[in-house]
Motif scaffolding. Structure first.
Motif, PDB file in Angstrom:
ATOM      1  N   THR A 187      -0.572 -14.714  34.080  1.00  0.00           N
ATOM      2  CA  THR A 187      -0.761 -13.918  32.872  1.00  0.00           C
ATOM      3  C   THR A 187       0.441 -14.067  31.945  1.00  0.00           C
ATOM      4  OG1 THR A 187      -1.976 -12.347  34.232  1.00  0.00           O
ATOM      5  CG2 THR A 187      -1.340 -11.616  32.037  1.00  0.00           C
ATOM      6  N   ALA A 188       1.626 -14.056  32.547  1.00  0.00           N
ATOM      7  CA  ALA A 188       2.845 -14.199  31.743  1.00  0.00           C
ATOM      8  C   ALA A 188       2.903 -15.584  31.095  1.00  0.00           C
ATOM      9  CB  ALA A 188       4.072 -13.962  32.613  1.00  0.00           C
ATOM     10  N   LEU A 189       2.547 -16.615  31.867  1.00  0.00           N
ATOM     11  CA  LEU A 189       2.538 -17.978  31.322  1.00  0.00           C
ATOM     12  C   LEU A 189       1.598 -18.069  30.125  1.00  0.00           C
ATOM     13  CD1 LEU A 189       2.494 -20.355  34.436  1.00  0.00           C
ATOM     14  CD2 LEU A 189       4.168 -20.378  32.588  1.00  0.00           C
ATOM     15  N   ALA A 190       0.462 -17.377  30.251  1.00  0.00           N
ATOM     16  CA  ALA A 190      -0.548 -17.435  29.191  1.00  0.00           C
ATOM     17  C   ALA A 190      -0.013 -16.856  27.890  1.00  0.00           C
ATOM     18  CB  ALA A 190      -1.797 -16.672  29.621  1.00  0.00           C
ATOM     19  N   ARG A 191       0.987 -15.984  28.016  1.00  0.00           N
ATOM     20  CA  ARG A 191       1.501 -15.338  26.810  1.00  0.00           C
ATOM     21  C   ARG A 191       2.678 -16.084  26.191  1.00  0.00           C
ATOM     22  NH1 ARG A 191       2.062  -9.076  27.907  1.00  0.00           N
ATOM     23  NH2 ARG A 191       2.691  -9.160  25.727  1.00  0.00           N
ATOM     24  N   LEU A 192       3.102 -17.142  26.837  1.00  0.00           N
ATOM     25  CA  LEU A 192       4.194 -17.943  26.273  1.00  0.00           C
ATOM     26  C   LEU A 192       3.666 -18.834  25.156  1.00  0.00           C
ATOM     27  CD1 LEU A 192       6.220 -19.399  29.282  1.00  0.00           C
ATOM     28  CD2 LEU A 192       6.740 -17.394  27.905  1.00  0.00           C
ATOM     29  N   ARG A 243       5.732 -23.013  27.319  1.00  0.00           N
ATOM     30  CA  ARG A 243       4.963 -23.086  28.563  1.00  0.00           C
ATOM     31  C   ARG A 243       5.065 -24.488  29.174  1.00  0.00           C
ATOM     32  NH1 ARG A 243      -0.868 -22.645  27.372  1.00  0.00           N
ATOM     33  NH2 ARG A 243      -0.208 -20.766  26.311  1.00  0.00           N
ATOM     34  N   GLU A 244       4.838 -25.498  28.357  1.00  0.00           N
ATOM     35  CA  GLU A 244       4.877 -26.850  28.916  1.00  0.00           C
ATOM     36  C   GLU A 244       6.285 -27.215  29.368  1.00  0.00           C
ATOM     37  OE1 GLU A 244       3.276 -29.394  25.914  1.00  0.00           O
ATOM     38  OE2 GLU A 244       5.117 -29.444  24.740  1.00  0.00           O
ATOM     39  N   ALA A 245       7.284 -26.746  28.637  1.00  0.00           N
ATOM     40  CA  ALA A 245       8.665 -27.078  29.011  1.00  0.00           C
ATOM     41  C   ALA A 245       9.028 -26.466  30.361  1.00  0.00           C
ATOM     42  CB  ALA A 245       9.633 -26.598  27.922  1.00  0.00           C
ATOM     43  N   VAL A 246       8.696 -25.211  30.540  1.00  0.00           N
ATOM     44  CA  VAL A 246       9.075 -24.541  31.790  1.00  0.00           C
ATOM     45  C   VAL A 246       8.252 -25.073  32.962  1.00  0.00           C
ATOM     46  CG1 VAL A 246       7.579 -22.488  31.863  1.00  0.00           C
ATOM     47  CG2 VAL A 246       9.955 -22.329  32.622  1.00  0.00           C
ATOM     48  N   LEU A 247       7.037 -25.523  32.682  1.00  0.00           N
ATOM     49  CA  LEU A 247       6.225 -26.114  33.756  1.00  0.00           C
ATOM     50  C   LEU A 247       6.781 -27.469  34.170  1.00  0.00           C
ATOM     51  CD1 LEU A 247       2.597 -25.232  32.569  1.00  0.00           C
ATOM     52  CD2 LEU A 247       3.743 -24.374  34.620  1.00  0.00           C
ATOM     53  N   LEU A 248       7.131 -28.280  33.190  1.00  0.00           N
ATOM     54  CA  LEU A 248       7.623 -29.629  33.500  1.00  0.00           C
ATOM     55  C   LEU A 248       8.946 -29.575  34.258  1.00  0.00           C
ATOM     56  CD1 LEU A 248       6.815 -31.465  30.133  1.00  0.00           C
ATOM     57  CD2 LEU A 248       5.748 -31.896  32.351  1.00  0.00           C
ATOM     58  N   VAL A 249       9.842 -28.709  33.807  1.00  0.00           N
ATOM     59  CA  VAL A 249      11.177 -28.663  34.411  1.00  0.00           C
ATOM     60  C   VAL A 249      11.204 -27.728  35.624  1.00  0.00           C
ATOM     61  CG1 VAL A 249      13.593 -28.038  34.024  1.00  0.00           C
ATOM     62  CG2 VAL A 249      12.321 -29.231  32.245  1.00  0.00           C
ATOM     63  N   GLY A 250      10.659 -26.534  35.431  1.00  0.00           N
ATOM     64  CA  GLY A 250      10.790 -25.515  36.471  1.00  0.00           C
ATOM     65  C   GLY A 250       9.809 -25.654  37.613  1.00  0.00           C
ATOM     66  N   SER A 268      16.460 -25.547  25.413  1.00  0.00           N
ATOM     67  CA  SER A 268      16.313 -24.282  24.721  1.00  0.00           C
ATOM     68  C   SER A 268      14.929 -23.673  24.974  1.00  0.00           C
ATOM     69  CB  SER A 268      16.591 -24.511  23.228  1.00  0.00           C
ATOM     70  OG  SER A 268      15.728 -23.772  22.439  1.00  0.00           O
ATOM     71  N   ARG A 269      13.900 -24.505  25.017  1.00  0.00           N
ATOM     72  CA  ARG A 269      12.544 -23.994  25.301  1.00  0.00           C
ATOM     73  C   ARG A 269      12.450 -23.444  26.713  1.00  0.00           C
ATOM     74  NH1 ARG A 269       8.973 -28.908  22.660  1.00  0.00           N
ATOM     75  NH2 ARG A 269       9.398 -28.392  20.477  1.00  0.00           N
ATOM     76  N   VAL A 270      13.056 -24.155  27.664  1.00  0.00           N
ATOM     77  CA  VAL A 270      13.019 -23.694  29.052  1.00  0.00           C
ATOM     78  C   VAL A 270      13.750 -22.359  29.166  1.00  0.00           C
ATOM     79  CG1 VAL A 270      13.806 -24.173  31.404  1.00  0.00           C
ATOM     80  CG2 VAL A 270      12.779 -25.994  30.052  1.00  0.00           C
ATOM     81  N   ASN A 271      14.890 -22.264  28.509  1.00  0.00           N
ATOM     82  CA  ASN A 271      15.662 -21.017  28.575  1.00  0.00           C
ATOM     83  C   ASN A 271      14.894 -19.850  27.977  1.00  0.00           C
ATOM     84  OD1 ASN A 271      17.781 -22.286  29.806  1.00  0.00           O
ATOM     85  ND2 ASN A 271      18.902 -22.675  27.897  1.00  0.00           N
ATOM     86  N   ARG A 272      14.275 -20.107  26.848  1.00  0.00           N
ATOM     87  CA  ARG A 272      13.528 -19.018  26.212  1.00  0.00           C
ATOM     88  C   ARG A 272      12.310 -18.644  27.054  1.00  0.00           C
ATOM     89  NH1 ARG A 272      12.004 -21.015  20.821  1.00  0.00           N
ATOM     90  NH2 ARG A 272      13.052 -22.942  21.369  1.00  0.00           N
ATOM     91  N   ALA A 273      11.674 -19.649  27.638  1.00  0.00           N
ATOM     92  CA  ALA A 273      10.510 -19.384  28.484  1.00  0.00           C
ATOM     93  C   ALA A 273      10.902 -18.538  29.688  1.00  0.00           C
ATOM     94  CB  ALA A 273       9.897 -20.701  28.954  1.00  0.00           C
TER      95      ALA A 273
END
Lengths: 78, 190
Positions: free
Chosen positions: B107-112, B117-124, B146-151
């Motif tokens: 649910t949280a991912l859906a709200r990014l 969302r794609e950045a945190v998925l690819l890296v994290g 920066s996208r990963v950090n904000r995500a």
């Protein structure tokens, strides 16, 4: 565990950024110690959950239509 | 004689993580499988462009992401509220028992925002280095960081892992996250 705080953080905050010093190994921490930084805990938890969700998804069986597609490749290549 | 590089086996090996990425990205298993299928077809059509020994996964993820974005742009013309439509698809995800544990996260991912969302998925989640993720998304490494950090920060808030007040000023948080990103290095744990 004293570590030097990067000047960048000191300047940005105007107050000591002690709570942002990374913990070296959370698993080895004495549980009676104060909770490690909220940020670090949250970061670790999110990282774990993301990877766990991913592993869970990746473990699901591959749909037949994708297997069929790759099977065709084998045939055409001989 | 056995070929040194078996493309079929390599593709087959990549399918589970391509699906995981597609499902996490779209929140919709069927749509993800369509994306994976189109990705495989496109990869096969362009197979001579791939150099064995280079990162096949990064190449495939780039294809899938590009397909997703061109499809997204198409859909956007049809559906006004893209985030709302994404959230709605969460309810229809098959194999529900497998996802219940991660409902908060999904649910949280859906709200990014999509780029986060794609950045945190690819890296994290997938574990790509910042450099690979930047190549996949066609942007600068700093942008990905920066996208990963904000995500990450937004996920923590959405999942109530952190009180927004405790994060202090945005400047402090940004500086601290940047510090982590710099220290943990490419592809490290999120």
């Amino acid at each position: 565990m004293q570590r030097s705080i990067p000047a960048k953080i000191r300047r940005a905050s105007g107050r000591p950024a002690v709570s942002f010093i990374p913990q070296t190994d959370l698993a080895l921490r004495d549980p009676s110690l104060p909770t490690p930084t909220l940020d670090r805990t949250a970061r670790d938890r999110i990282g774990r959950e993301l990877r766990a969700m991913y592993v869970d998804l990746a473990r699901q069986p591959i749909p037949q239509r994708l297997l069929d597609l790759l099977g065709k490749l084998e045939e055409t290549k001989g | 004689m056995k070929p040194a590089f078996n493309m079929r086996e390599a593709l087959l090996g990549a399918v589970p993580s391509l699906r995981a990425f597609g499902i996490s990205l779209t929140g919709d298993v069927d749509r993800a499988d369509d994306l994976v299928q189109d990705t495989l077809l496109r990869a096969l059509a362009n197979v001579d462009r791939f150099e064995p020994g280079t990162n096949l996964n990064a190449w495939l993820f780039t294809i899938l992401r590009n397909l997703f974005h061109s499809e997204y742009r198409k859909r956007r013309r049809e559906v006004e509220d893209a985030d709302g439509s994404y959230a709605a698809t969460l309810r229809t995800a098959p194999d529900q028992h497998a996802h219940l544990d991660f409902e908060d996260l999904r649910t949280a991912l859906a709200r990014l925002p999509q780029d986060q969302r794609e950045a945190v998925l690819l890296v994290g989640a997938q574990g790509f280095s910042y450099e690979d993720a930047a190549n996949i998304c066609g942007c600068a490494v700093g942008t990905i960081k920066s996208r990963v950090n904000r995500a990450r920060k937004r996920l923590a808030e959405l999942m109530h892992l952190v009180d927004a007040d405790d994060l202090g000023t945005d400047g402090l948080t940004a500086a601290a996250l940047q510090f982590y990103a710099g220290e943990s290095g490419a592809g490290a744990t999120i």
